[in-house]
Scaffold this motif. Structure first.
Motif, PDB file in Angstrom:
ATOM      1  N   LEU A 109       0.823  -1.199   0.000  1.00  0.00           N
ATOM      2  CA  LEU A 109       0.000   0.000   0.000  1.00  0.00           C
ATOM      3  C   LEU A 109       0.864   1.259   0.000  1.00  0.00           C
ATOM      4  O   LEU A 109       0.589   2.225  -0.709  1.00  0.00           O
ATOM      5  N   ALA A 110       1.939   1.237   0.798  1.00  0.00           N
ATOM      6  CA  ALA A 110       2.825   2.405   0.862  1.00  0.00           C
ATOM      7  C   ALA A 110       3.522   2.639  -0.466  1.00  0.00           C
ATOM      8  O   ALA A 110       3.684   3.780  -0.910  1.00  0.00           O
ATOM      9  N   ALA A 111       3.938   1.542  -1.130  1.00  0.00           N
ATOM     10  CA  ALA A 111       4.634   1.678  -2.417  1.00  0.00           C
ATOM     11  C   ALA A 111       3.714   2.257  -3.479  1.00  0.00           C
ATOM     12  O   ALA A 111       4.141   3.053  -4.327  1.00  0.00           O
ATOM     13  N   VAL A 112       2.435   1.874  -3.431  1.00  0.00           N
ATOM     14  CA  VAL A 112       1.487   2.352  -4.436  1.00  0.00           C
ATOM     15  C   VAL A 112       1.094   3.800  -4.178  1.00  0.00           C
ATOM     16  O   VAL A 112       1.057   4.634  -5.086  1.00  0.00           O
ATOM     17  N   THR A 113       0.805   4.114  -2.923  1.00  0.00           N
ATOM     18  CA  THR A 113       0.340   5.468  -2.631  1.00  0.00           C
ATOM     19  C   THR A 113       1.472   6.478  -2.667  1.00  0.00           C
ATOM     20  O   THR A 113       1.265   7.643  -2.984  1.00  0.00           O
ATOM     21  N   ASP A 114       2.700   6.063  -2.337  1.00  0.00           N
ATOM     22  CA  ASP A 114       3.879   6.941  -2.394  1.00  0.00           C
ATOM     23  C   ASP A 114       3.570   8.293  -1.761  1.00  0.00           C
ATOM     24  O   ASP A 114       3.588   9.338  -2.402  1.00  0.00           O
ATOM     25  N   GLU A 115       3.298   8.257  -0.458  1.00  0.00           N
ATOM     26  CA  GLU A 115       2.838   9.467   0.223  1.00  0.00           C
ATOM     27  C   GLU A 115       3.948  10.473   0.539  1.00  0.00           C
ATOM     28  O   GLU A 115       3.701  11.485   1.168  1.00  0.00           O
ATOM     29  N   ASN A 116       5.187  10.175   0.123  1.00  0.00           N
ATOM     30  CA  ASN A 116       6.277  11.094   0.447  1.00  0.00           C
ATOM     31  C   ASN A 116       6.292  12.247  -0.549  1.00  0.00           C
ATOM     32  O   ASN A 116       7.002  12.220  -1.547  1.00  0.00           O
ATOM     33  N   HIS A 117       5.453  13.250  -0.280  1.00  0.00           N
ATOM     34  CA  HIS A 117       5.347  14.383  -1.192  1.00  0.00           C
ATOM     35  C   HIS A 117       5.882  15.661  -0.548  1.00  0.00           C
ATOM     36  O   HIS A 117       5.444  16.758  -0.898  1.00  0.00           O
ATOM     37  N   ALA A 118       6.795  15.515   0.395  1.00  0.00           N
ATOM     38  CA  ALA A 118       7.327  16.698   1.091  1.00  0.00           C
ATOM     39  C   ALA A 118       8.114  17.578   0.126  1.00  0.00           C
ATOM     40  O   ALA A 118       8.797  17.083  -0.779  1.00  0.00           O
ATOM     41  N   ILE A 119       7.997  18.888   0.317  1.00  0.00           N
ATOM     42  CA  ILE A 119       8.786  19.850  -0.464  1.00  0.00           C
ATOM     43  C   ILE A 119       9.968  20.276   0.405  1.00  0.00           C
ATOM     44  O   ILE A 119       9.781  20.806   1.508  1.00  0.00           O
ATOM     45  N   ILE A 120      11.175  20.024  -0.075  1.00  0.00           N
ATOM     46  CA  ILE A 120      12.399  20.295   0.683  1.00  0.00           C
ATOM     47  C   ILE A 120      12.941  21.667   0.259  1.00  0.00           C
ATOM     48  O   ILE A 120      13.162  21.910  -0.926  1.00  0.00           O
ATOM     49  N   TYR A 121      13.166  22.553   1.235  1.00  0.00           N
ATOM     50  CA  TYR A 121      13.657  23.887   0.872  1.00  0.00           C
ATOM     51  C   TYR A 121      14.236  24.587   2.087  1.00  0.00           C
ATOM     52  O   TYR A 121      13.910  24.265   3.244  1.00  0.00           O
ATOM     53  N   LYS A 122      15.113  25.570   1.841  1.00  0.00           N
ATOM     54  CA  LYS A 122      15.602  26.491   2.872  1.00  0.00           C
ATOM     55  C   LYS A 122      15.977  27.853   2.288  1.00  0.00           C
ATOM     56  O   LYS A 122      16.253  28.792   3.011  1.00  0.00           O
ATOM     57  N   ASP A 123      15.999  27.938   0.943  1.00  0.00           N
ATOM     58  CA  ASP A 123      16.358  29.182   0.280  1.00  0.00           C
ATOM     59  C   ASP A 123      15.267  30.238   0.498  1.00  0.00           C
ATOM     60  O   ASP A 123      14.073  29.921   0.426  1.00  0.00           O
ATOM     61  N   PRO A 124      15.640  31.502   0.754  1.00  0.00           N
ATOM     62  CA  PRO A 124      14.636  32.558   0.993  1.00  0.00           C
ATOM     63  C   PRO A 124      13.625  32.703  -0.135  1.00  0.00           C
ATOM     64  O   PRO A 124      12.446  32.993   0.111  1.00  0.00           O
TER      65      PRO A 124
END
Length: 455
Positions: A109-124
């Motif tokens: 289920l985790a592989a199919v849904t692929d819920e890791n949609h975080a946006i990675i950032y630190k630039d102003p």
């Protein structure tokens, strides 16, 4: 996620259903393939699990004929190896042995849904963009997300959905560039039985599927201008007409559209309707290119390094200062997507306890250059595979090497055009144009996987 289980609910299949629901899946049940297809046409699903005692081959054929693209997982008694082989040969992506294991089902289920949609950032620059996105996410307004290819427009659309009042509804994405023009209308609005050749039953479209949630129209600038008129009416009237239908259907969706074009300029050129542009562009979120957010390069490189180390089962290694300098100085024409591919290669090629400059293979020409991205990839692959010695390529034209690389990569991906394009670092449209050219030249091209269009 939405799970459809096809099979009798007695015994082990029923237990698998209970495990899936405990893991947060919304489960629908169908006794056989015909009932399963009715569920898919009427409400859709993200994943199908089918008992191997049902006709897996027929299910796959029905999905392909009706252009319903989703993964199929077969389930059967653990000792029945021949059934597992038949299911995989028929087109199932995986086989889950029964009795069901809770952790195995959770992993699928985790592989199919692929819920890791975080946006990675630190630039102003990106911090400012994210603040605006969070500010407008809570509204019901249509949002236009623009930016170069690879900047993360779909991730931004998902962020908006998850921060909105519609977060518990469905997020449905349609890639307007990937679906052939003659099929896109049916994909969006659905169709009635007999509306055209192959329409064997009524099927709802993405608008109905997304009712109560968010509909992402990815790369909307690629939509034919005639279909844009029908889209405009759907947004204005909050109703759609299925292809071949006689009665309008009420809808309740929030539209998020993306484009890598300058849509205002495209309107002036006549390629996009001005009235539709203003309907979509209530709020315009402009995603900066990776060149414009340099502080994010190292952060993203570290993130992708850890991600692909875990996926490939190798230890996570730090990036040396020299390698970081190479990454920061690069122009990143492909933006975050190009950086991700670069770090995936680096994880695989690195030797020792660190990722050094020798593992960083950068593709593409400097800004302002005209080098073909596929040609650049050919050169980099040759450098990495042959240790810088390209004598094995002598006698071949660049076009021939390019063709062999594309065909070999596509074969490695079992015909999956999207995966192959990502590995090659080129757009899906560029890949399809190349494949169409090769096919017309008589070169055998691997058939598409999972209902993808060939060209």
């Amino acid at each position: 996620m939405r799970l459809l289980i096809i099979g009798a609910m007695d015994g082990q299949i029923g237990a698998a259903s209970q495990i899936a629901m405990a893991r947060g899946a919304k489960v629908s049940i169908a006794e056989d393939v015909d009932q399963g297809m009715e569920v898919l046409r009427g409400q859709g699903a993200d994943l199908v699990m089918i008992d191997v005692r049902r006709d897996v081959h027929r299910l796959i054929e029905c999905l392909e004929s009706e252009r319903i693209v989703l993964p199929v997982i077969a389930c059967g008694i653990a000792s029945d190896a021949s059934a597992a082989v038949r299911a995989i040969k028929a087109g199932a992506k995986e086989y889950i042995p029964l009795p069901p294991d809770a952790e195995l089902i959770a992993a699928v289920l985790a592989a199919v849904t692929d819920e890791n949609h975080a946006i990675i950032y630190k630039d102003p620059r990106m911090i400012q963009t994210m603040k605006l996105a969070e500010q407008v996410a809570g509204s019901h307004a249509s949002i236009l997300v623009t930016g170069e290819s690879g900047t993360g427009k779909e991730l931004m659309a998902r962020f908006i959905h998850n921060k909105s009042p519609r977060a518990k509804g469905r997020f449905v994405a349609v890639n307007c560039a990937a679906i052939p023009e003659n099929l896109l209308e049916s994909e969006l609005f659905g169709h009635e039985k007999g509306a055209f050749t192959g329409a064997v039953a009524r099927r709802i479209g993405k608008f109905e599927e997304a009712t109560g949630g968010t509909l992402l129209l990815d790369e909307i600038s690629e939509m034919d201008i005639r279909l844009q008129a029908k889209l405009l009416r759907a947004i204005q009237e909050k109703e759609i007409d299925r292809v071949g239908g006689g009665q309008p259907v009420k809808i309740d969706v929030r539209i998020v559209a993306t484009s890598n074009r300058n849509l205002e300029e495209y309107v002036r050129q006549g390629g996009f309707r001005e009235d539709l542009y203003y309907r979509l562009n209530v709020v315009n979120l402009i995603l900066p290119s990776l060149r414009e957010r340099p502080l994010d390069i190292a952060v993203l490189a570290d993130h992708f390094g850890r991600k692909y180390a875990e996926i490939n089962g190798v230890p996570a290694r730090p990036i040396t200062p020299e390698a970081r300098q190479m990454l920061v100085r690069h122009s990143w024409r492909g933006n975050v997507r190009e950086l991700e591919n670069t770090m995936h290669r680096a994880v695989l090629l690195a030797n020792g306890n660190e990722i050094g400059p020798e593992a960083i293979l950068l593709t593409g020409a400097p800004l302002g250059g005209q080098q073909d991205p596929v040609v650049a990839q050919v050169a980099q692959v040759a450098q990495s595979v042959m240790g810088g010695n390209t004598s094995g390529l002598v006698g071949k034209t660049v076009a021939a090497v390019e063709r062999d690389l594309i065909i070999d990569t596509l074969s490695h991906c079992l015909g999956n055009r999207t995966h192959a394009a990502n590995i090659l670092g080129i757009s899906i449209r560029t890949l399809r144009n190349k494949l169409k050219q090769y096919s017309e030249e008589g070169v055998p091209v691997p058939p598409p996987a999972g209902g993808e269009p060939a060209y």
